[in-house]
Design an enzyme around this catalytic site. Structure first.
Site, mmCIF file in Angstrom:
data_model
loop_
_atom_site.group_PDB
_atom_site.id
_atom_site.type_symbol
_atom_site.label_atom_id
_atom_site.label_comp_id
_atom_site.label_asym_id
_atom_site.label_seq_id
_atom_site.Cartn_x
_atom_site.Cartn_y
_atom_site.Cartn_z
ATOM 1 N N GLY A 221 5.357 18.199 37.091
ATOM 2 C CA GLY A 221 5.996 19.474 37.366
ATOM 3 C C GLY A 221 7.107 19.744 36.373
ATOM 4 O O GLY A 221 7.080 19.273 35.239
ATOM 5 N N VAL A 225 12.734 19.987 39.095
ATOM 6 C CA VAL A 225 12.170 19.354 40.296
ATOM 7 C C VAL A 225 11.991 17.857 40.058
ATOM 8 O O VAL A 225 12.130 17.051 40.978
ATOM 9 C CB VAL A 225 10.852 20.024 40.711
ATOM 10 C CG1 VAL A 225 10.315 19.402 41.993
ATOM 11 C CG2 VAL A 225 11.061 21.522 40.922
ATOM 12 N N GLY A 226 11.725 17.474 38.819
ATOM 13 C CA GLY A 226 11.634 16.056 38.499
ATOM 14 C C GLY A 226 12.933 15.324 38.813
ATOM 15 O O GLY A 226 12.919 14.181 39.293
ATOM 16 N N GLU A 243 5.832 13.394 34.827
ATOM 17 C CA GLU A 243 5.141 14.157 33.782
ATOM 18 C C GLU A 243 5.708 15.567 33.836
ATOM 19 O O GLU A 243 5.361 16.351 34.720
ATOM 20 C CB GLU A 243 3.625 14.159 34.024
ATOM 21 C CG GLU A 243 2.967 12.786 33.922
ATOM 22 C CD GLU A 243 2.912 12.262 32.500
ATOM 23 O OE1 GLU A 243 3.434 12.932 31.577
ATOM 24 O OE2 GLU A 243 2.347 11.180 32.292
ATOM 25 N N CYS A 277 1.054 22.554 30.075
ATOM 26 C CA CYS A 277 2.319 21.903 29.708
ATOM 27 C C CYS A 277 2.340 21.443 28.262
ATOM 28 O O CYS A 277 3.418 21.281 27.683
ATOM 29 C CB CYS A 277 2.592 20.729 30.647
ATOM 30 S SG CYS A 277 1.359 19.424 30.578
#
Length: 502
Positions: A221, A225-226, A243, A277
């Site tokens: 994500g 949020v990581g 990731e 991404c």
């Protein structure tokens, strides 16, 4: 949280829904009366502690079941991803099915070898002993997947988790609604329900899920949020793979085949409507190259999607209204040289190229994650490298040049999760290469054996016999220089090609 500490909630775009019910309580998983997922985590942990997931035969059976899922539900997957993202069947079959099957076959072909104990070198004192590395499963792992590749980005890490002997909870994104429903309703019928579960939910449920103790968390994500996931994992000292993403630079030198560069960049940028991404996020080139590149990019877009990409069956749509509005706002940067058309009702944004973009423009402050390609002017390769190194380290750096020395210079003088010279996206198709970020773009890696290693704990093991006790005498008190001389002679590691200068 149980500690009373306020836990930052996930953004709406990362929300999930929770299943009903709690289940049995476990001492390491919290109070089931206070956390709705504690019972589920406890149930999976009990299955893992029973040793059920450890035999190679069990792992192979579960992996083959994933293959059956892909085969049996291929059409359902194509339809779900078309509904969620307008994804063309070609792109969906390539990215959601073929790449997953490649990972699956690579794992099945090599699992017996990967699982073997790795024998290691021993000193003279240990020559009669057994020293090895055992690849142990972590236990119960959590896989949180995003919406842009909603099958691949949960299934590839799940392959590694199963191969390594873990139990797993899979958390698909609720943003890709049709695919989430497909995974939640169908996948459990293919896997052992005692060891694998699919959880869906919203902001609150995801937050509560992360309160539980997992043995490993794999998150795909955004960097914000990581950080939330890593904070939750830190409470239990749980290892993580993150990731993430970022702005992937694409340097185009003055010496290159412009037509080929344009086709490869257009394909990589506008695949899945730019919601990738590892897509090239922006181009760095000289003013002279921009003037050559713009007509070549226009021709490539026309060749791929026709004069009106909105009518092309091969061009996707933005996943949600919220994402559409975010990406549409970025069109105000620079000058629209190609495209720029939008249709909010269809969540359509045309393949767009922005020229003369400034580093301070809004589009250069966040990952685009949409079908827009900005061009930033630089004077030369050195300035391009300086520009790349002045920003957060990206998930991938791209470099195009007919001169291999230029490509190598960009590779050697920059830092990123991955690198691809004279193409885009293709490095991710190799199961033999690790995929992962560095710094702001992520932590850890997976694909192929790297997935197996990610979900395995490398356990250092030494096994000695009960006899030959006199050999241990020199290490026991009372100590003496003579005893130390024996220990040094039998335990030291000598540097190779060591010599003394007289």
């Amino acid at each position: 949280m149980e500690t009373g500490t306020a836990f930052p909630q996930l953004p709406e775009s990362e929300a999930r829904r929770a299943p009903e019910g709690g289940g049995r309580n476990g001492s390491v998983d919290g109070d089931a009366t206070r956390n709705p997922f504690a019972g589920l985590v406890s149930h999976l942990r009990a299955a893992w502690l029973s040793g059920k997931t450890r035999p190679m035969g069990y792992r192979i059976a579960q992996l083959e079941a994933l293959g059956h899922f892909l085969d049996d539900k291929k059409q359902h997957i194509l339809e779900a991803t078309a509904c969620d993202l307008g994804k063309a069947p070609f792109e969906a079959e390539l990215s959601e099915i073929l790449l997953c099957k490649n990972e699956l076959h690579e794992t099945l072909n090599n699992l017996s070898h990967w699982m073997k104990d790795e024998q290691v070198d021993r000193t003279l004192a240990m020559q009669l002993d057994s020293a090895f590395i055992r690849k142990d499963p972590y236990g119960v792992v959590l896989i949180i997947a995003p919406w842009n590749y909603p099958i691949q980005l949960f299934l590839v890490p799940l392959i590694g988790a199963i191969a390594a002997g873990n139990c797993a909870i899979i958390k698909p994104s609720e943003v890709s609604k049709k695919t989430e429903r497909l995974v939640a309703e169908v996948l459990p019928s293919y896997l052992d329900k005692d060891c694998f579960a699919v959880v869906t939910g919203g902001v609150l449920e995801t937050t509560r899920l992360l309160e539980n103790k997992f043995d490993y968390i794999f998150f795909t994500g955004s960097p914000p949020v990581g950080r939330i996931v890593m904070t939750a994992a830190a409470k239990h000292l749980t290892p993580v793979t993150l990731e993430l993403g970022g702005k992937n630079p694409c340097y185009v030198s003055d010496t290159c085949n412009v037509a080929n560069v344009a086709r490869r960049v257009v394909w990589g940028r506008f695949f899945n409507a730019g919601q990738t991404c590892i897509a090239p996020d922006y181009v760095l080139c000289t003013m002279e190259m921009q003037e050559k590149l713009l007509p070549a990019l226009r021709k490539a877009i026309d060749d791929f999607y026709g004069p009106n990409p909105r009518e092309s069956p091969d061009f996707g749509r933005i996943v949600s209204d919220k994402q559409f509005q975010r990406v549409q706002r970025l069109l105000g940067s620079g000058r629209v040289a190609i495209g720029g058309q939008t249709d909010e009702a269809e969540r359509y944004i045309a393949p767009t190229v922005l020229a003369d973009v400034q580093p301070s423009d809004p589009i250069m402050q966040e990952e685009i994650f949409g079908p827009i390609l900005p061009i930033v002017i630089i004077a030369n390769m050195d300035e391009a490298i300086e520009f790349i190194n002045s920003r957060e380290r990206p998930l991938v750096v791209y470099a195009f040049s007919s001169n291999d020395k230029v490509v190598n210079q960009v590779l050697e003088r920059t830092s990123s999760g991955g690198f691809c010279g004279n193409d885009t996206l293709m490095h991710v198709t190799l199961t033999s290469l690790p995929f992962g970020g560095i710094g702001n773009s992520g932590l850890g890696m997976h694909h192929g054996k790297f997935s197996f290693d990610t979900f395995s704990h490398s356990r250092g093991c030494l096994k000695r016999g009960m006899g030959r006790e006199p050999l241990n005498g020199p290490r026991y008190p009372p100590y003496s220089q003579q005893k130390f001389g024996v220990i040094r002679a039998t335990s030291k590691v000598t540097r190779k090609n060591d010599c003394t200068l007289l």
